[in-house]
Design an enzyme around this catalytic site. Structure first.
Site, PDB file in Angstrom:
ATOM      1  CE  LYS A  14       0.501  -7.010 -14.525  1.00 23.77           C
ATOM      2  NZ  LYS A  14       1.801  -7.635 -14.754  1.00 23.77           N
ATOM      3  NE  ARG A  37       4.069   2.068  -1.688  1.00 20.85           N
ATOM      4  CZ  ARG A  37       5.219   1.437  -1.525  1.00 20.85           C
ATOM      5  NH1 ARG A  37       6.222   1.669  -2.336  1.00 20.85           N
ATOM      6  NH2 ARG A  37       5.376   0.568  -0.544  1.00 20.85           N
ATOM      7  CD  GLU A  71       5.239 -11.518 -21.537  1.00 22.22           C
ATOM      8  OE1 GLU A  71       4.038 -11.441 -21.813  1.00 22.22           O
ATOM      9  OE2 GLU A  71       5.651 -11.897 -20.420  1.00 22.22           O
ATOM     10  CD  GLU A  92       7.388 -16.421 -16.843  1.00 19.80           C
ATOM     11  OE1 GLU A  92       6.492 -16.994 -17.492  1.00 19.80           O
ATOM     12  OE2 GLU A  92       7.343 -15.214 -16.566  1.00 19.80           O
ATOM     13  CE  LYS A 116       7.614 -12.728 -18.436  1.00 22.43           C
ATOM     14  NZ  LYS A 116       6.453 -12.734 -17.864  1.00 22.43           N
ATOM     15  CG  ASN A 141       3.241  -0.581   2.872  1.00 24.68           C
ATOM     16  OD1 ASN A 141       4.365  -0.270   2.525  1.00 24.68           O
ATOM     17  ND2 ASN A 141       2.649  -1.649   2.406  1.00 24.68           N
ATOM     18  N   GLY A 142       2.041  -3.001   5.090  1.00 24.95           N
ATOM     19  CA  GLY A 142       2.786  -4.177   5.549  1.00 24.95           C
ATOM     20  C   GLY A 142       1.811  -5.275   5.934  1.00 24.95           C
ATOM     21  CD1 TRP A 185      -1.890  -5.525  -3.108  1.00 27.55           C
ATOM     22  CD2 TRP A 185      -2.772  -4.365  -4.793  1.00 27.55           C
ATOM     23  NE1 TRP A 185      -1.983  -6.355  -4.180  1.00 27.55           N
ATOM     24  CE2 TRP A 185      -2.523  -5.679  -5.232  1.00 27.55           C
ATOM     25  CE3 TRP A 185      -3.338  -3.460  -5.680  1.00 27.55           C
ATOM     26  CZ2 TRP A 185      -2.818  -6.107  -6.526  1.00 27.55           C
ATOM     27  CZ3 TRP A 185      -3.624  -3.892  -6.969  1.00 27.55           C
ATOM     28  CH2 TRP A 185      -3.365  -5.196  -7.381  1.00 27.55           C
ATOM     29  CB  CYS A 217      -0.848   0.023   1.262  1.00 31.31           C
ATOM     30  SG  CYS A 217      -1.797  -1.484   1.515  1.00 31.31           S
ATOM     31  CG  HIS A 223      11.914 -37.249 -29.205  1.00 29.95           C
ATOM     32  ND1 HIS A 223      12.317 -38.463 -29.674  1.00 29.95           N
ATOM     33  CD2 HIS A 223      12.171 -37.263 -27.870  1.00 29.95           C
ATOM     34  CE1 HIS A 223      12.783 -39.206 -28.673  1.00 29.95           C
ATOM     35  NE2 HIS A 223      12.706 -38.487 -27.555  1.00 29.95           N
TER      36      HIS A 223
HETATM   37  C1  G6P Z   1      -2.257 -11.642 -19.590  1.00 36.63           C
HETATM   38  C2  G6P Z   1      -0.960 -10.973 -19.184  1.00 36.63           C
HETATM   39  C3  G6P Z   1       0.054 -12.010 -18.707  1.00 36.63           C
HETATM   40  C4  G6P Z   1      -0.543 -12.865 -17.607  1.00 36.63           C
HETATM   41  C5  G6P Z   1      -1.856 -13.519 -18.053  1.00 36.63           C
HETATM   42  C6  G6P Z   1      -2.568 -14.195 -16.901  1.00 36.63           C
HETATM   43  O1  G6P Z   1      -2.081 -12.359 -20.772  1.00 36.63           O
HETATM   44  O2  G6P Z   1      -0.418 -10.228 -20.264  1.00 36.63           O
HETATM   45  O3  G6P Z   1       1.217 -11.371 -18.224  1.00 36.63           O
HETATM   46  O4  G6P Z   1       0.379 -13.845 -17.221  1.00 36.63           O
HETATM   47  O5  G6P Z   1      -2.743 -12.520 -18.567  1.00 36.63           O
HETATM   48  O6  G6P Z   1      -2.940 -13.230 -15.967  1.00 36.63           O
HETATM   49  P1  G6P Z   1      -3.391 -13.562 -14.493  1.00 36.63           P
HETATM   50  O7  G6P Z   1      -3.776 -12.224 -13.928  1.00 36.63           O
HETATM   51  O8  G6P Z   1      -4.573 -14.470 -14.601  1.00 36.63           O
HETATM   52  O9  G6P Z   1      -2.262 -14.198 -13.779  1.00 36.63           O
END
Ligand code: G6P
Length: 606
Positions: free
Chosen positions: A601, A28, A486, A479, A483, A101-102, A75, A2, A502
């Site tokens: 996002k 935040r 994307e 992953e 990363k 915050n914490g 948050w 937060c 294979h």
């Molecule tokens: C979108 C974002 C990804 C994320 C995915 C799942 O495609 O661009 O970065 O991993 O959604 O999101 P979530 O909020 O369900 O983890």
């Protein structure tokens, strides 16, 4: 995570300054907000759920009397976003207001104790216990600073807090442990805030509090003391040079890099995941006939890693499924004894929610790991655990991935214990490894940033990149690929290292970059063979392995050694170099790493 801000003015109205400071801290957290001021012997309070602008439209946050006040943008970690759970929180007599915050780990214990002594709680937050503890200490004759110090000495967990009281209306008392807190000061006003962004428009002179420090500020002075000994401390004054925009990113050029560097903190917050909910999830996981791990994107990669964790230490077979495929693949076969563990950072991904809804119709049990309290996923699941990462602004998930893994590893450990699948010494060992994770991540950040920045220069024009790993490192490879792809838009391939022969090996030609993720775990013995297969076809071998693994080092064209880590925790450490690689490749290729093209996002369409 937060944001908090407090301000004491020599003259004038503090509310508009606090309101503006909150806007600067909105990155935040933004599920609820509030301001409290002290004026004429009383506390004035406005707070609500929603974004700051929405709350301002309803309540007019500029309109509270007084020149001293505190504010908070939330948050949620304990208690859904709602008016009562929004900060500031008050004591029984409404003479104290507090923002925090914490995460207070022992709040349930303290709450019970305080309720036995007839304190009335209004909210479900961990923060409110602090207000009541201070209230008791004030009643026993302590002043506000002494009362706050005595209260925080009883807390376990992280806090940055600011307190005002109608009994001492000229001051703000503050304290810090693990969550950031910074003082800004000038001739006309003093500030205390989670971040310099909150006050940098007003002053560039700052003092950074350290863990275990508390103090007070009036319009004319501020003093800081050690919480344990009560001894006053002298602090160094820092002259801030950041712009407002830089300040919001703590001086980092992009949110993505800031969030990569936040991981020691976010992992330590994820380690504070609430025990009773972890236990509840563990109980359900143990009961099912079958367990599906449901997610999209990065969260799916966390689930792939989790499936190795669950089977390796808890002997539970789970099925990681991409959310958008779940209904077609399993929709008709699930039922009352199926367990769905949905992992979603946002808790709002449409693919996940649709699959969950389908599963709910069959009476399957829905469990969740998420970062957002109050999200749709938390409302439709039987039980959930929070990852406590705070908002992630960079579109590509970084800190939320490692926090998910940290929560999932804790679940696997609990399940292993419940099922009696690990010896006591193994449980203790893994617990200790979890405890040490933030430190290990810190070390890995230091080790990997520079080499990956250099490497990105050489790989910026690659036409394609290969990522290979065996066992749980297959999840890391997935992953790493996601990363890099994307953020840099370079097409990438990820495969289990053993499977690459294979088929995919046919794409290899001279100089083709192939990354091996090869920690020193039981799969390591086969990695060398896979490296040789690739080398024989002309691939250029980039290997991230365990420090001291000379055999792999000698057989690679490029090498990065990382600290030794428990097998099931390795993705948390080994993904870090690739987060850097993705970030630096985006920069090398002239793309904005915070906002990759075509991506969002939170994807709320099917
Ligand atoms: C979108 C974002 C990804 C994320 C995915 C799942 O495609 O661009 O970065 O991993 O959604 O999101 P979530 O909020 O369900 O983890």
């Amino acid at each position: 995570m937060c944001g908090i801000i407090g301000c004491v003015l020599k003259a004038g109205s503090v509310a508009p300054i606090l309101h503006k400071g909150l806007k600067r801290l909105e990155y935040r957290g933004y599920d609820s907000a509030g301001i409290a001021t002290v004026y004429n012997g009383a506390i004035y309070l406005k707070k609500d759920s929603g974004k700051i602008n929405e709350i301002h439209a309803r309540l007019n946050l500029d309109n509270l009397p007084g020149s001293i006040g505190i504010a908070h943008t939330r948050w949620a970690t304990h208690g859904a976003p709602s008016q009562v759970n929004a900060h500031p929180h008050l004591d029984c007599d409404e003479r104290i207001a507090i923002v925090h915050n914490g995460v207070i780990e022992n709040f349930l214990e303290l709450k019970e104790e305080l309720m036995d002594r007839r304190h009335t709680f209004r909210s479900k937050t961990d923060t409110e216990v602090i207000a009541h503890l201070i209230e008791e200490n004030l009643k026993s004759g302590k002043n506000l600073l002494e009362a706050t110090i005595a209260a925080v000495r009883r807390l376990k967990g992280s806090y940055a807090l600011a307190v005002i009281s109608s009994l001492e209306p000229d001051k703000i008392v503050f304290a810090r442990n693990e969550s950031p807190l910074i003082i800004g000061f000038s001739d006309s006003a003093n500030f205390v805030a989670s971040d310099v962004a909150a006050f940098i428009e007003h002053t560039r002179k700052a003092v950074f509090l350290d863990n275990g420090e508390a103090g007070y500020m009036t319009p004319s002075e501020f003093r800081i003391f050690r919480i344990d000994s009560g001894v006053e401390v002298e602090k160094r004054v820092i002259e801030l040079t950041w712009t407002v925009e830089e300040a919001e990113k703590s001086g980092y050029p992009h949110f993505t890099l800031k969030e990569i560097y936040e991981q020691p903190h976010t992992i330590s917050e994820a380690l504070k995941a609430q025990e009773k909910y972890l236990d509840l999830l563990t109980e359900f996981l143990d009961r099912g006939r079958e367990v599906f791990l449901l997610a999209a994107g990065t969260s799916h990669n966390a689930c792939v890693a989790a499936s190795y964790m669950f089977s390796k230490i808890a002997r539970l077979n789970t099925i990681p499924v991409i959310a958008s495929e779940f209904i077609e693949n399993y929709g008709r076969s699930i039922g009352i004894d199926s367990i769905i563990l949905a992992v979603s950072q946002s808790g709002e991904t449409a693919d996940v929610l649709t699959a969950v809804e389908n599963a709910r119709m069959t009476a399957a049990t829905i469990l969740a790991v998420t970062n957002v309290v109050g999200s749709t996923l938390t409302r439709v699941s039987r039980a959930y655990v929070l990852q406590n990462s705070g908002p992630e602004i960079g579109v590509a998930a970084t800190k939320t991935f490692t926090a998910q893994l940290t929560v999932l590893a804790q679940l696997a450990l609990r399940l292993a214990r419940r099922r009696g699948k690990l010896a006591q010494y193994e449980i203790d060992e893994l617990r200790e490894e979890l405890r040490k994770l933030p430190e290990l991540v810190e070390k890995t950040l230091m080790i990997s940033d520079k080499p990956m920045r250099e490497l990105a220069k050489g790989l910026a024009n690659a036409r394609s990149i290969f990522f290979l790993g065996r066992g749980i490192s297959y999840a890391t490879a997935l992953e790493a690929r996601l990363k890099v792809m994307e953020l840099s838009y370079i097409p990438c391939i990820a495969y289990p290292a053993g499977e690459s022969k294979h088929g995919p090996i046919s794409v290899i030609e001279n100089g083709y970059p192939v990354f091996f993720i090869a920690p020193y775990d039981p799969t390591r013995k086969h990695v060398l063979g896979n490296i040789m297969e690739m080398k024989a076809r002309g691939a250029k071998i980039y290997c991230v392995g365990t420090e001291g693994d000379n055999e792999l080092r000698e057989n690679s064209d490029w090498w990065l050694g990382l600290p030794k880590v428990h097998e099931i925790l390795s993705p948390i450490i080994y993904v870090i170099p690739f987060q850097f690689l993705a970030y630096y490749l985006a920069l090398e290729r002239g793309f904005d790493p915070d906002k990759p093209r075509n991506l969002a996002k939170s994807v709320t369409v099917l």
